[in-house]
Design an enzyme around this catalytic site. Structure first.
Site, PDB file in Angstrom:
ATOM      1  N   GLY A   3       0.058   9.271   1.557  1.00  0.00           N
ATOM      2  CA  GLY A   3       0.799  10.505   1.737  1.00  0.00           C
ATOM      3  C   GLY A   3       1.968  10.373   2.693  1.00  0.00           C
ATOM      4  N   ASP A  50      -4.311   8.271  17.238  1.00  0.00           N
ATOM      5  CA  ASP A  50      -5.035   8.084  15.972  1.00  0.00           C
ATOM      6  C   ASP A  50      -5.784   6.753  15.967  1.00  0.00           C
ATOM      7  OD1 ASP A  50      -5.913   9.012  13.534  1.00  0.00           O
ATOM      8  OD2 ASP A  50      -4.228   8.196  12.405  1.00  0.00           O
ATOM      9  N   VAL A 101       4.013   0.913   2.317  1.00  0.00           N
ATOM     10  CA  VAL A 101       4.054  -0.300   3.123  1.00  0.00           C
ATOM     11  C   VAL A 101       4.492  -1.437   2.209  1.00  0.00           C
ATOM     12  CG1 VAL A 101       2.779  -1.826   4.668  1.00  0.00           C
ATOM     13  CG2 VAL A 101       2.138   0.578   4.491  1.00  0.00           C
ATOM     14  N   GLY A 158       0.835  -1.201   0.000  1.00  0.00           N
ATOM     15  CA  GLY A 158       0.000   0.000   0.000  1.00  0.00           C
ATOM     16  C   GLY A 158       0.860   1.237   0.000  1.00  0.00           C
TER      17      GLY A 158
END
Length: 547
Positions: free
Chosen positions: A22, A138, A26, A19
């Site tokens: 911004g 988060d 990964v 993946g």
């Protein structure tokens, strides 16, 4: 794909991109030294020369020392070579499963028991991290992975805090956190974010699992404003089969003030375990007889799947993997929580008045109007005969203004104090037009500045006095508004004594603070909404940090 086949730190061979976003990429990689598949996150979005990267490295190392079956393990941290820009990277266990965001996107919300169980596991991981002094910042469905055995693991510990600080300082325009799951203190931009912010995000996560949507929706800025000012609807308003006791847990987590949320993750674990141990959940009286449709929670065998596009930037991209071998460590099977022996049944908090009480309004009006009369007699040399009717008129005007500004528990962060601020501004400007040499256009400009300034200063003062004296915020708002009226009269009287205007204004502000505090003390004692514990803690519950 220039990095394909590259070897990081002489041991991590990059095999395929899972993946990208911004913050970086990964990769699926292979640790040739240990002989196991791993996930590597290249954080190309961070400034490699920033001092924050070093702090990020220290936190990544601390996160790597966390030991919990509900936190994805960080194996290593390093930097790429000069040819790759010296970008920091993290090496983590490669896990197979699907994010809770993917679970939610598959259709109807999962069963209530599954939502509670998954949230409990997230809290178990957070309890371990918070004990070690780490805050995630988060927590959201995309950062929680549901594995094939039913276990849930938190992603990206050690990433959010310092990476986002770095991005904020370098002006790259990234949001600090994800708007839909951001605590009010994060939305305000506070620098000292503690574990309570993670618990607020857990409340948003549980709300989303129960209803299929976060508590507040819309454009990112609109969502941030709602986190600050609007009370969320109970989850049962969107899904009537949700029990009232579950509503209480969610709304307790979503309290606006950090001090009004559960004391720590252990308290949330204890409350959820009690809900899961209950033999039957009582539904709301208005609930339909049909239960919510069951949700198939069979996970797909993927690792680090990419998130669907969202209007809010993720902390670090969560990527879609190809089928991969299971990680070296065995994932514990999902367990049903055991009932808590001898724990009392959940008890509902006493009904909380939704609006400021009439007793509080009466005390504020009487005290405020009495101060007006006393000032006129003591400082303006008015006779008692004239002061009494003016005092009565002041009482009526104060009562009218407070009635217009009356707040409920749902809008305690809203427009309270605006009408009184407007009235004070209008009266002050009319006096300036009649007794001063200030031109009309100067008075007009002053009115544009004065009203929003008076209104804005009230908010932090109300919060501080409400916390300090443990009074209902809506009632403290009345005391602050009345104190502002008395302080305005004080300022005007001081200016009339030929005292320098700046000195008079400063003394007026001090009078406002002191009068507001005194009037707050006179208010009836009442805990603010959301500050009560949802239920009595079981013996020893305060020390529980795991399941």
């Amino acid at each position: 794909m220039g990095m394909h086949g590259a070897k990081l730190d002489g041991r991590y061979r990059l095999e395929s991109v899972l993946g990208a976003g911004g913050m970086g990429q990964v990769w699926r990689a292979f640790d040739e030294r240990v002989g196991r598949p791993v996930a590597v996150k290249l954080l190309t979005g961070a400034d490699p020369v920033s001092a924050n990267v070093e702090r990020f490295a220290a936190e990544a190392r601390a996160a790597g020392n966390l030991s919990s079956p509900h936190i994805v393990t960080i194996h290593d941290f390093g930097r790429t070579g000069p040819d790759q820009g010296r970008a920091p990277f993290l090496v983590m266990e490669l896990i197979e499963g699907q994010s809770l965001e993917e679970v939610i996107s598959q259709g109807a919300p999962p069963p209530v028991r599954d939502a509670l169980d998954w949230t409990l596991q997230v809290c178990t991981g957070l309890a371990t991290a918070h004990r070690a002094g780490l805050v995630h910042r988060d927590i959201k469905p995309a950062n929680a992975m549901l594995l094939s055995g039913g276990a849930v693991k938190i992603l990206d510990f050690g990433i959010a805090k310092h990476l986002y600080e770095d991005l904020a300082l370098t002006g790259t325009g990234h949001a600090i956190g994800t708007a839909a799951y951001m605590a009010p203190e994060q939305a305000r931009g506070d620098r000292n974010i503690g574990p309570a912010a993670d618990l607020y995000a857990v409340g948003c996560l549980l709300y989303t699992l129960l209803t299929g949507q976060p508590p507040f929706t819309g454009a990112p800025l609109a969502v941030l404003h709602q986190h600050l000012t609007r009370q969320p609807e109970a989850p049962s308003s969107l899904r009537p089969s949700i029990p009232a006791t579950v509503d209480e847990v969610v709304l307790h987590l979503l309290a606006k003030e950090a001090a009004d949320r559960p004391a720590d993750a252990a308290h949330v674990i204890d409350a959820i375990e009690t809900l899961l141990a209950a033999p039957a959940q009582r539904h709301h009286p208005t609930s339909p007889s049909a239960v919510a449709p069951e949700f198939s929670s069979t996970p797909t065998m993927t690792a680090w799947r990419s998130q669907p596009a969202t209007p809010h930037p993720p902390t670090v991209p969560d990527a879609a993997p190809a089928p991969a071998p299971a990680p070296e460590a065995a994932v514990p099977a999902r367990r049903e929580p055991a009932p808590i022996d001898a724990s009392p049944e959940p008890t509902a908090a006493p009904a909380e008045p939704q609006a400021a009480g009439s007793a509080a309004m009466g005390r504020s009006v009487l005290a405020g109007s009495a101060l007006v009369g006393l000032q006129l007699v003591a400082f303006a040399s008015w006779s008692v005969t004239w002061a009494i009717p003016v005092t009565i008129g002041a009482a009526l005007l104060l009562a009218l203004g407070l009635k217009f500004d009356e707040l409920t528990a749902e809008d305690a962060g809203g427009a309270g104090g605006f009408s009184v601020s407007m009235g004070v501004t209008v009266i002050s400007c009319l006096l300036l037009l009649t007794i001063s040499s200030m031109p009309w256009w100067g008075v007009l400009i002053l009115s544009w500045v004065m009203c929003p300034l008076l209104w804005g200063v009230q908010k932090p003062l109300v919060r501080r006095l409400s916390k300090t004296f443990t009074r209902h915020p809506a009632e403290v708002q009345m005391a602050v508004s009345v104190g502002m009226v008395d302080a305005t009269l004080t300022t005007g009287l001081l200016v009339g004594t030929q005292l320098p205007v700046l000195t008079a204004v400063l003394l007026g502000v001090l009078t406002w603070m002191a009068t507001s505090a005194v009037l707050t003390v006179l208010l009836p004692f009442r805990q603010p909404v959301g500050s009560r514990t949802v239920r009595r803690a079981a013996p020893g519950a305060s020390g529980r940090t795991g399941r």
